[in-house]
Design a protein around this motif. Structure first.
Motif, PDB file in Angstrom:
ATOM      1  N   ASP A 104       0.631  -1.211  -0.230  1.00  0.00           N
ATOM      2  CA  ASP A 104       0.061   0.123  -0.054  1.00  0.00           C
ATOM      3  C   ASP A 104       0.539   1.152  -0.320  1.00  0.00           C
ATOM      4  N   PRO A 105       1.740   1.933   1.106  1.00  0.00           N
ATOM      5  CA  PRO A 105       3.215   2.939   0.233  1.00  0.00           C
ATOM      6  C   PRO A 105       3.397   3.056  -0.734  1.00  0.00           C
ATOM      7  N   ALA A 106       3.474   1.953  -1.958  1.00  0.00           N
ATOM      8  CA  ALA A 106       3.458   2.224  -2.612  1.00  0.00           C
ATOM      9  C   ALA A 106       2.514   2.545  -3.503  1.00  0.00           C
ATOM     10  N   VAL A 107       1.050   2.428  -3.907  1.00  0.00           N
ATOM     11  CA  VAL A 107       0.778   2.295  -4.276  1.00  0.00           C
ATOM     12  C   VAL A 107       0.302   4.354  -3.692  1.00  0.00           C
ATOM     13  N   ALA A 108       0.233   4.135  -2.126  1.00  0.00           N
ATOM     14  CA  ALA A 108      -0.154   6.084  -1.786  1.00  0.00           C
ATOM     15  C   ALA A 108       0.999   6.345  -2.785  1.00  0.00           C
ATOM     16  N   GLY A 109       2.287   6.651  -2.080  1.00  0.00           N
ATOM     17  CA  GLY A 109       3.384   7.228  -3.480  1.00  0.00           C
ATOM     18  C   GLY A 109       3.084   7.584  -4.304  1.00  0.00           C
ATOM     19  N   LEU A 110       2.761   7.038  -5.542  1.00  0.00           N
ATOM     20  CA  LEU A 110       2.012   6.994  -6.780  1.00  0.00           C
ATOM     21  C   LEU A 110       1.300   7.954  -6.631  1.00  0.00           C
ATOM     22  N   ASN A 111       0.328   7.610  -5.478  1.00  0.00           N
ATOM     23  CA  ASN A 111      -0.726   8.793  -6.053  1.00  0.00           C
ATOM     24  C   ASN A 111      -0.694   9.626  -6.677  1.00  0.00           C
ATOM     25  N   ARG A 112      -0.050   9.928  -4.445  1.00  0.00           N
ATOM     26  CA  ARG A 112       0.429  11.233  -4.221  1.00  0.00           C
ATOM     27  C   ARG A 112       1.086  12.275  -5.747  1.00  0.00           C
ATOM     28  N   TRP A 113       2.453  11.117  -5.848  1.00  0.00           N
ATOM     29  CA  TRP A 113       2.828  12.135  -6.991  1.00  0.00           C
ATOM     30  C   TRP A 113       2.873  12.565  -8.133  1.00  0.00           C
ATOM     31  N   ASN A 114       1.737  11.497  -8.454  1.00  0.00           N
ATOM     32  CA  ASN A 114       1.097  11.298 -10.064  1.00  0.00           C
ATOM     33  C   ASN A 114       0.251  12.709  -9.382  1.00  0.00           C
ATOM     34  N   GLY A 115      -0.994  13.075  -8.370  1.00  0.00           N
ATOM     35  CA  GLY A 115      -1.416  14.150  -8.126  1.00  0.00           C
ATOM     36  C   GLY A 115      -0.948  15.317  -8.342  1.00  0.00           C
ATOM     37  N   GLU A 116       0.530  15.387  -7.675  1.00  0.00           N
ATOM     38  CA  GLU A 116       1.563  16.365  -7.850  1.00  0.00           C
ATOM     39  C   GLU A 116       1.099  16.931  -9.455  1.00  0.00           C
ATOM     40  N   LEU A 117       2.458  15.680 -10.388  1.00  0.00           N
ATOM     41  CA  LEU A 117       2.543  16.238 -11.813  1.00  0.00           C
ATOM     42  C   LEU A 117       0.435  16.705 -11.861  1.00  0.00           C
ATOM     43  N   LEU A 118      -0.092  16.140 -11.855  1.00  0.00           N
ATOM     44  CA  LEU A 118      -1.291  17.000 -13.029  1.00  0.00           C
ATOM     45  C   LEU A 118      -1.304  17.911 -12.362  1.00  0.00           C
ATOM     46  N   GLN A 119      -1.331  18.632 -11.047  1.00  0.00           N
ATOM     47  CA  GLN A 119      -1.432  20.281 -10.715  1.00  0.00           C
ATOM     48  C   GLN A 119      -0.687  20.703 -10.940  1.00  0.00           C
ATOM     49  N   LEU A 122      -2.061  21.266 -15.152  1.00  0.00           N
ATOM     50  CA  LEU A 122      -3.067  22.452 -14.865  1.00  0.00           C
ATOM     51  C   LEU A 122      -2.551  23.564 -14.151  1.00  0.00           C
ATOM     52  N   GLN A 123      -2.292  23.883 -13.665  1.00  0.00           N
ATOM     53  CA  GLN A 123      -1.636  24.925 -13.176  1.00  0.00           C
ATOM     54  C   GLN A 123      -0.559  25.739 -14.728  1.00  0.00           C
ATOM     55  N   ALA A 124       0.244  24.877 -14.579  1.00  0.00           N
ATOM     56  CA  ALA A 124       1.062  25.604 -16.465  1.00  0.00           C
ATOM     57  C   ALA A 124      -0.212  25.859 -17.781  1.00  0.00           C
ATOM     58  N   ALA A 125      -1.106  25.400 -17.540  1.00  0.00           N
ATOM     59  CA  ALA A 125      -2.752  24.724 -19.033  1.00  0.00           C
ATOM     60  C   ALA A 125      -3.151  26.619 -18.648  1.00  0.00           C
ATOM     61  N   PHE A 130       1.264  26.128 -22.405  1.00  0.00           N
ATOM     62  CA  PHE A 130       0.539  24.244 -22.411  1.00  0.00           C
ATOM     63  C   PHE A 130       1.784  23.095 -22.812  1.00  0.00           C
ATOM     64  N   GLN A 131       2.723  23.733 -23.381  1.00  0.00           N
ATOM     65  CA  GLN A 131       3.608  22.630 -23.578  1.00  0.00           C
ATOM     66  C   GLN A 131       4.358  22.571 -21.947  1.00  0.00           C
ATOM     67  N   ALA A 132       4.137  23.090 -21.187  1.00  0.00           N
ATOM     68  CA  ALA A 132       4.387  22.738 -20.012  1.00  0.00           C
ATOM     69  C   ALA A 132       3.699  21.431 -19.579  1.00  0.00           C
ATOM     70  N   ALA A 133       2.210  21.870 -19.649  1.00  0.00           N
ATOM     71  CA  ALA A 133       2.027  20.515 -19.349  1.00  0.00           C
ATOM     72  C   ALA A 133       1.315  19.823 -20.160  1.00  0.00           C
TER      73      ALA A 133
END
Length: 231
Positions: A104-119, A122-125, A130-133
């Motif tokens: 579970d800690p691996a799953v949680a870590g993946l979701n955490r850092w993936n969520g940060e990338l997506l945020q 979206l902020q770049a967009a 849009f290239q950075a996005a």
């Protein structure tokens, strides 16, 4: 327990069966201290328990996964989410899941850092970068392939990009209509920078070009003027 006391032996084994299952659950959840205590109890009470060797191997795998997750989180904090190859958070999370598939800690870590990338994408967009996005969305795909959150964020970015492009083109065309060509140039520059498709941008560029050469008229337009005749 006396070896000849079969009933007591059976009772202890049944109790340890349940305890070992709790230990396996604790491992999946990353509570390795609990699993280690259960391992110690099992070795003290019934070291010949048939499930104990597999349990201990499972525990060793969980310890390895815990170490890989720690390295993954450290790499992500250092900005190495998907690169360099072999020393990125994505690499270490994969190794953690290879060591212990349901950790579970691996799953949680993946979701955490993936969520940060997506945020960040979206902020770049929102800032019309849009290239950075797009780069951040690609990083997300490398870190956590098939992410539903990534698909949703990608759709939001596509919609936002189209909205911003349509607004810039509308502003540019309105400026051409009123012969405010400097304003039209500004709108064209913005649309050129953010548009995913070139059709609307090229059409606006052509309108501005024609307006500079022909004013509000169209090439080939024929003008008729009535002549005043004297009496």
């Amino acid at each position: 327990i006396e070896p000849e006391n079969a009933k007591a032996q059976t009772g202890v084994q049944s109790a340890l069966d349940a305890l070992l299952e709790r230990g396996r659950l604790a491992m999946r959840e990353g509570r390795l201290e609990n699993a280690e205590r259960i391992d110690l109890i099992a070795r003290q009470l019934l070291p010949e328990h048939p499930d104990l060797p597999a349990f201990q191997k499972y525990l060793a795998n969980a310890r390895a996964a815990e170490r890989w997750v720690a390295k993954a989180n450290a790499a992500a904090k250092a900005g190495k989410t998907t690169s360099p190859e072999g020393d990125s958070a994505a690499d270490y999370f994969r190794l953690a899941q290879k060591s212990f598939a349901d950790f579970d800690p691996a799953v949680a870590g993946l979701n955490r850092w993936n969520g940060e990338l997506l945020q960040r994408a979206l902020q770049a967009a929102r800032l019309e970068d849009f290239q950075a996005a797009e780069r951040l969305l690609l990083d997300s795909a490398r870190l956590l392939p098939g992410s539903v959150d990534a698909r949703v964020t990608g759709m939001r970015i596509v919609e936002l990009r189209q909205e911003r492009t349509d607004a810039a083109l509308a502003k540019g065309n309105t400026a051409v209509d009123s012969m405010q060509l400097d304003r039209a140039d500004v709108a064209l520059a913005r649309a050129s920078r953010i548009a995913a498709q070139r059709g609307g941008v090229d059409a606006l560029r052509e309108r501005i070009h024609l307006a500079r050469h022909y004013g509000p008229f169209k090439p080939g337009q024929v003008f008729a003027e009535k002549l005043t005749t004297g009496g």
